[in-house]
Design a protein around this motif. Structure first.
Motif, PDB file in Angstrom:
ATOM      1  N   GLY A  44      -3.110   7.688  -6.131  1.00  0.00           N
ATOM      2  CA  GLY A  44      -1.878   8.486  -6.192  1.00  0.00           C
ATOM      3  C   GLY A  44      -1.377   8.645  -7.613  1.00  0.00           C
ATOM      4  O   GLY A  44      -2.142   8.506  -8.570  1.00  0.00           O
ATOM      5  N   ASP A  45      -0.071   8.920  -7.730  1.00  0.00           N
ATOM      6  CA  ASP A  45       0.519   9.128  -9.059  1.00  0.00           C
ATOM      7  C   ASP A  45       0.642   7.804  -9.801  1.00  0.00           C
ATOM      8  O   ASP A  45       0.897   6.770  -9.193  1.00  0.00           O
ATOM      9  CB  ASP A  45       1.935   9.707  -8.909  1.00  0.00           C
ATOM     10  CG  ASP A  45       1.911  11.068  -8.213  1.00  0.00           C
ATOM     11  OD1 ASP A  45       0.926  11.796  -8.412  1.00  0.00           O
ATOM     12  OD2 ASP A  45       2.861  11.376  -7.470  1.00  0.00           O
ATOM     13  N   VAL A  46       0.451   7.859 -11.107  1.00  0.00           N
ATOM     14  CA  VAL A  46       0.686   6.676 -11.947  1.00  0.00           C
ATOM     15  C   VAL A  46       1.728   7.105 -12.982  1.00  0.00           C
ATOM     16  O   VAL A  46       1.534   8.098 -13.684  1.00  0.00           O
ATOM     17  CB  VAL A  46      -0.607   6.206 -12.651  1.00  0.00           C
ATOM     18  CG1 VAL A  46      -0.330   4.997 -13.537  1.00  0.00           C
ATOM     19  CG2 VAL A  46      -1.680   5.883 -11.630  1.00  0.00           C
ATOM     20  N   GLU A 103       4.196  10.080  -5.478  1.00  0.00           N
ATOM     21  CA  GLU A 103       3.532   9.323  -4.425  1.00  0.00           C
ATOM     22  C   GLU A 103       2.692   8.223  -5.048  1.00  0.00           C
ATOM     23  O   GLU A 103       1.633   8.476  -5.628  1.00  0.00           O
ATOM     24  CB  GLU A 103       2.667  10.257  -3.576  1.00  0.00           C
ATOM     25  CG  GLU A 103       2.320   9.571  -2.273  1.00  0.00           C
ATOM     26  CD  GLU A 103       1.463  10.434  -1.347  1.00  0.00           C
ATOM     27  OE1 GLU A 103       1.340  10.059  -0.188  1.00  0.00           O
ATOM     28  OE2 GLU A 103       0.905  11.439  -1.812  1.00  0.00           O
ATOM     29  N   LEU A 104       3.208   6.992  -4.974  1.00  0.00           N
ATOM     30  CA  LEU A 104       2.502   5.869  -5.585  1.00  0.00           C
ATOM     31  C   LEU A 104       1.576   5.222  -4.550  1.00  0.00           C
ATOM     32  O   LEU A 104       1.998   4.931  -3.430  1.00  0.00           O
ATOM     33  CB  LEU A 104       3.483   4.820  -6.102  1.00  0.00           C
ATOM     34  CG  LEU A 104       4.579   5.274  -7.072  1.00  0.00           C
ATOM     35  CD1 LEU A 104       5.337   4.072  -7.620  1.00  0.00           C
ATOM     36  CD2 LEU A 104       4.027   6.096  -8.219  1.00  0.00           C
ATOM     37  N   ALA A 105       0.334   5.017  -4.941  1.00  0.00           N
ATOM     38  CA  ALA A 105      -0.647   4.269  -4.140  1.00  0.00           C
ATOM     39  C   ALA A 105      -0.695   4.663  -2.652  1.00  0.00           C
ATOM     40  O   ALA A 105      -0.501   3.807  -1.784  1.00  0.00           O
ATOM     41  CB  ALA A 105      -0.382   2.774  -4.290  1.00  0.00           C
ATOM     42  N   PRO A 106      -0.977   5.937  -2.333  1.00  0.00           N
ATOM     43  CA  PRO A 106      -1.037   6.323  -0.915  1.00  0.00           C
ATOM     44  C   PRO A 106      -2.120   5.566  -0.129  1.00  0.00           C
ATOM     45  O   PRO A 106      -1.967   5.340   1.070  1.00  0.00           O
ATOM     46  CB  PRO A 106      -1.333   7.826  -0.943  1.00  0.00           C
ATOM     47  CG  PRO A 106      -1.839   8.103  -2.313  1.00  0.00           C
ATOM     48  CD  PRO A 106      -1.226   7.091  -3.218  1.00  0.00           C
ATOM     49  N   LYS A 132       0.859  -1.087  -6.510  1.00  0.00           N
ATOM     50  CA  LYS A 132       2.157  -0.409  -6.576  1.00  0.00           C
ATOM     51  C   LYS A 132       2.902  -0.774  -7.862  1.00  0.00           C
ATOM     52  O   LYS A 132       3.542   0.073  -8.478  1.00  0.00           O
ATOM     53  CB  LYS A 132       2.990  -0.765  -5.339  1.00  0.00           C
ATOM     54  CG  LYS A 132       2.451  -0.082  -4.076  1.00  0.00           C
ATOM     55  CD  LYS A 132       3.133  -0.558  -2.820  1.00  0.00           C
ATOM     56  CE  LYS A 132       2.655  -1.929  -2.414  1.00  0.00           C
ATOM     57  NZ  LYS A 132       3.030  -2.394  -1.099  1.00  0.00           N
ATOM     58  N   LYS A 133       2.788  -2.026  -8.267  1.00  0.00           N
ATOM     59  CA  LYS A 133       3.470  -2.454  -9.508  1.00  0.00           C
ATOM     60  C   LYS A 133       2.863  -1.756 -10.721  1.00  0.00           C
ATOM     61  O   LYS A 133       3.558  -1.292 -11.603  1.00  0.00           O
ATOM     62  CB  LYS A 133       3.322  -3.969  -9.684  1.00  0.00           C
ATOM     63  CG  LYS A 133       4.355  -4.800  -8.999  1.00  0.00           C
ATOM     64  CD  LYS A 133       5.724  -4.702  -9.611  1.00  0.00           C
ATOM     65  CE  LYS A 133       6.635  -3.807  -8.808  1.00  0.00           C
ATOM     66  NZ  LYS A 133       7.980  -3.658  -9.355  1.00  0.00           N
ATOM     67  N   LEU A 134       1.533  -1.691 -10.753  1.00  0.00           N
ATOM     68  CA  LEU A 134       0.872  -1.078 -11.910  1.00  0.00           C
ATOM     69  C   LEU A 134       1.143   0.426 -11.952  1.00  0.00           C
ATOM     70  O   LEU A 134       1.255   1.015 -13.025  1.00  0.00           O
ATOM     71  CB  LEU A 134      -0.639  -1.350 -11.876  1.00  0.00           C
ATOM     72  CG  LEU A 134      -1.014  -2.830 -12.024  1.00  0.00           C
ATOM     73  CD1 LEU A 134      -2.497  -3.044 -11.744  1.00  0.00           C
ATOM     74  CD2 LEU A 134      -0.673  -3.360 -13.406  1.00  0.00           C
TER      75      LEU A 134
END
Ligand code: URA
Length: 432
Positions: free
Chosen positions: A66-68, A156-159, A187-189
């Protein structure tokens, strides 16, 4: 490459390569690898485990699904914290403003509460007007301007984690250390900070029930973060009783305000200073934890931490007068006392039961989308090793319904009273 060969390799205890892990996660995310194969692989990981390197590759694959966030437009070292979830845990509301008041950039995306643990976003929304939604652009602008933003997820983080977690939840594979570590760390990264302090809870109210398992999880998360170039610290903390005294959204915000005024509960204040001190050290403002704690205590004494919380609330559309006049928070209609039925010392307070009791009052949600009541909750009057006499108040229930008999019973059963004091320590271990 075939999914079945990867499953067999892990089933037989061999180490997977970066390419194999990437292939599997990409395939699972885009639907070319089906859930039955993904459940077979997660079960193989559950039994065989993963090396630190495999767990790092898994984290990176989930992260890049997902997005970073790119926080390079924020000047200086960006810090973040994460708690594995506890009852009464309002640490971010104190740690963020304290470190930001020292000029350190605290850029944090938080979650909502689900089940017996509360979520920072729900607590923030107890402040009238506070808006947790923000674009990535405004998030960066706000952190550059006032040093802090506390928001819900942008983008969208880590789908892949969402999909994988839903699968683990129904296939008996949640309790796997490499799967938990990669889920949390992806998710943290994705949130983009340079330095991260993890608060890994241990005890009856936490995922990890003993120090040995919590040490394994914390060490793996620290190693994954380091492998990805981050400055990492993990603090193992006791969740054999709730943190602080207040459990419930606006009650917890008031406790955070009290703490920033130097009048917080001892255990909660100790944890906030410990977590914040590691972030101050990571931001290279001082050379030792002791110096960091002194600096932070000064920010409590001179009210700069409190002023920063007010600035944060204002920047996100909230009414900052509540921060200086917490009596303005709407109180619940009924206050019910739960009293001790014997003399002795409190030896244990089942945090899980307290969290569930708060949920019964309406402070939490049992499924996504449930609405919550910000004014209700529980305030503990006695903590572990406090002396109690029969008839003393153990805790008060703050509710908007008159009949709280069931909750009262649950609360009473959460308290264990014994004749002697017990060994109890909040900070169990620090892993760097
Ligand atoms: N929290 C997460 O985000 N993931 C897990 O797997 C467990 C706890």
């Amino acid at each position: 490459m075939r999914a079945v060969d990867i499953i067999i390799k892990k089933r037989d205890g061999f180490e997977l390569t970066k390419e194999e892990i990437q292939f599997f996660i990409e395939g699972f995310t885009n639907g070319t690898i089906d859930t039955y194969q993904a459940s077979a692989l997660t079960m193989a990981v559950y039994f065989r485990g993963m090396t630190d390197l495999e767990a790092t590759y898994l984290t990176e694959s989930i992260l890049h699904s997902g997005d970073v966030l790119d926080l390079s437009a924020i000047k200086g070292i960006k810090v973040d914290k994460h708690s594995t979830g506890g009852v009464g845990d309002k640490t971010s509301l104190v740690v963020g403003p304290l470190v930001a008041s020292l000029g350190i950039k605290f850029a944090k995306m938080s979650g909502r509460g689900l089940g017996h643990t509360g979520g920072t976003l729900d607590k923030l929304e107890a402040i009238p007007g506070y808006d947790i939604n923000m674009s990535e652009e405004n998030f960066i602008k706000q952190v550059n301007k006032i040093g802090i933003a506390l928001v819900g997820q942008t983008g969208e983080l880590a789908p892949a984690d969402k999909k994988l977690y839903a699968l683990r939840d129904v296939t008996g594979t949640v309790e796997s250390i490499p799967l938990i570590a990669s889920s949390i760390m992806s998710k943290k990264l994705a949130s983009g900070a340079d330095a991260i302090c993890l608060d890994v809870k241990v005890g009856s109210g936490a995922f990890m029930k003993n120090v040995e398992d919590a040490t394994k999880l914390a060490t793996l998360m620290v190693n994954i973060g380091k492998n990805c170039g981050k400055d990492m610290t993990a603090i193992l903390t006791n969740m054999d009783e709730p943190l602080g005294l207040a459990v419930g959204n606006s009650l917890e915000v008031v406790e955070a305000i009290d703490t920033l005024n130097g009048k917080g509960p001892k255990d909660f204040t100790e944890l906030c200073l410990e977590v914040a001190a590691h972030l101050v050290l990571a931001a290279k403002l001082v050379n030792t934890i002791e110096e960091a704690k002194k600096l932070l205590q000064k920010q409590i004494d001179n009210k700069e931490g409190l002023n920063t919380l007010a600035k944060l609330v204002e920047a996100q559309g909230g009414d900052s007068s509540y921060i200086y006049s917490p009596e303005k928070f709407k109180a619940a209609k009924y206050i019910t006392e739960v009293v001790a039925q014997e003399d002795g010392y409190v030896s244990h307070i089942d945090a899980l039961a307290i969290g569930n009791a708060a949920m019964m009052l309406g402070a939490g949600r049992s499924k996504i989308g449930d609405s919550i009541d910000h004014s209700v909750g529980i305030v503990l009057a006695k903590k572990v090793n406090d002396k109690v006499c029969k008839g003393d108040i153990l805790a008060t229930l703050h509710s908007n319904k008159a009949d709280v008999e069931e909750t009262k019973k649950l609360l009473r059963s959460a308290y264990q009273i014994s004749k002697t004091l017990v060994d109890s320590k909040l900070i169990l271990k620090i892993i760097k």
